[in-house]
Design a protein around this motif. Structure first.
Motif, PDB file in Angstrom:
ATOM      1  N   ILE A 162       0.843  -1.202   0.000  1.00 23.86           N
ATOM      2  CA  ILE A 162       0.000   0.000   0.000  1.00 23.86           C
ATOM      3  C   ILE A 162       0.875   1.248   0.000  1.00 23.86           C
ATOM      4  CG2 ILE A 162      -1.622   1.363   1.387  1.00 23.86           C
ATOM      5  CD1 ILE A 162      -2.799  -1.387   2.311  1.00 23.86           C
ATOM      6  N   ARG A 172      -9.467   5.173   1.017  1.00 26.33           N
ATOM      7  CA  ARG A 172      -9.657   3.731   1.183  1.00 26.33           C
ATOM      8  C   ARG A 172      -8.341   3.057   1.548  1.00 26.33           C
ATOM      9  NH1 ARG A 172     -12.910   4.429  -3.442  1.00 26.33           N
ATOM     10  NH2 ARG A 172     -11.227   3.656  -4.759  1.00 26.33           N
ATOM     11  N   LEU A 173      -7.261   3.435   0.858  1.00 23.85           N
ATOM     12  CA  LEU A 173      -5.963   2.830   1.139  1.00 23.85           C
ATOM     13  C   LEU A 173      -5.454   3.197   2.531  1.00 23.85           C
ATOM     14  CD1 LEU A 173      -4.264   3.298  -2.337  1.00 23.85           C
ATOM     15  CD2 LEU A 173      -5.033   1.156  -1.306  1.00 23.85           C
ATOM     16  N   ARG A 188      -7.268   3.881   5.168  1.00 20.11           N
ATOM     17  CA  ARG A 188      -8.044   3.110   6.151  1.00 20.11           C
ATOM     18  C   ARG A 188      -7.610   1.642   6.156  1.00 20.11           C
ATOM     19  NH1 ARG A 188     -11.124   6.646   8.387  1.00 20.11           N
ATOM     20  NH2 ARG A 188     -12.089   8.288   7.212  1.00 20.11           N
ATOM     21  N   LEU A 189      -7.349   1.082   4.987  1.00 18.02           N
ATOM     22  CA  LEU A 189      -6.859  -0.293   4.902  1.00 18.02           C
ATOM     23  C   LEU A 189      -5.498  -0.416   5.584  1.00 18.02           C
ATOM     24  CD1 LEU A 189      -7.184  -3.185   3.892  1.00 18.02           C
ATOM     25  CD2 LEU A 189      -6.209  -2.436   1.703  1.00 18.02           C
ATOM     26  N   ASN A 190      -4.649   0.585   5.384  1.00 11.06           N
ATOM     27  CA  ASN A 190      -3.335   0.601   6.019  1.00 11.06           C
ATOM     28  C   ASN A 190      -3.465   0.641   7.537  1.00 11.06           C
ATOM     29  OD1 ASN A 190      -0.661   0.329   5.367  1.00 11.06           O
ATOM     30  ND2 ASN A 190      -0.346   2.474   4.869  1.00 11.06           N
ATOM     31  N   LEU A 230      -5.998  -0.471   9.262  1.00  9.56           N
ATOM     32  CA  LEU A 230      -6.500  -1.790   9.654  1.00  9.56           C
ATOM     33  C   LEU A 230      -5.348  -2.800   9.709  1.00  9.56           C
ATOM     34  CD1 LEU A 230      -9.065  -3.464  10.281  1.00  9.56           C
ATOM     35  CD2 LEU A 230      -9.174  -3.948   7.833  1.00  9.56           C
ATOM     36  N   CYS A 231      -4.467  -2.757   8.723  1.00 10.01           N
ATOM     37  CA  CYS A 231      -3.294  -3.641   8.720  1.00 10.01           C
ATOM     38  C   CYS A 231      -2.385  -3.330   9.906  1.00 10.01           C
ATOM     39  CB  CYS A 231      -2.512  -3.505   7.411  1.00 10.01           C
ATOM     40  SG  CYS A 231      -3.332  -4.238   5.986  1.00 10.01           S
TER      41      CYS A 231
END
Length: 165
Positions: free
Chosen positions: A104, A143-144, A146-148, A150-151
């Motif tokens: 990401i 989106r990226l 938020r995904l980051n 979460l990771c």
């Protein structure tokens, strides 16, 4: 490995973790909402990200080196891809999450940042077209981001699992 060398490795690893994950949290929880509320100009957002990128990259290198030293010196480590224990499974999932974060970050750094710069240049000639493209890029970046995050939470969770074992 000597006690002090391993201690130094843990200390540096924790410092790099604070820089990497703390910076991501700052970007996702403070700077991004400020941009959404228009209290942070879009050009400041990109500049903030660019200034933070070397810190992220440096922290990542440090994390990889010190993490390897720590993992291979852990009594729970049975060898590469030996995932028969809860500790090894937690470390594997943690590394998958770290890998996702690296991908990401690379995408944002080498794809989205140049795209944002191009949109900035386009804004001078065709502001209406630039505004549409900028909105699309910012949605993708959101989106990226938020995904980051979460990771990052997964990394910390599976680190806790491995530590508790």
């Amino acid at each position: 490995m000597s006690f002090w060398l391993l201690t130094l490795s843990y200390w540096i690893h924790l410092l790099a973790t604070v820089v990497w994950l703390g910076g991501l949290a700052l970007m996702g929880l403070v700077a991004w909402p400020a941009l959404q509320q228009q209290t942070l100009a879009a050009n400041h957002w990109l500049e903030l990200q660019k200034r933070f990128t070397p810190w992220i990259n440096g922290s990542l290198v440090i994390l990889l080196i010190t993490g390897f030293v720590q993992m291979t010196n852990d009594p729970n480590y049975d060898g590469f891809l030996q995932v028969g224990t809860l500790w090894a499974q937690a470390i594997l999932v943690k590394h998958i999450a770290v890998g996702a974060m690296i991908l990401i970050g690379a995408y944002v750094q080498w794809r989205l940042h140049p795209e944002m710069e191009r949109i900035g240049l386009l804004a001078a000639k065709r502001p209406e077209l630039a505004a549409e493209e900028q909105a699309a890029v910012l949605r993708r970046e959101n989106r990226l981001l938020r995904l980051n995050l979460l990771c990052a939470a997964a990394v910390l969770f599976f680190t806790a699992v491995a530590t508790a074992v």
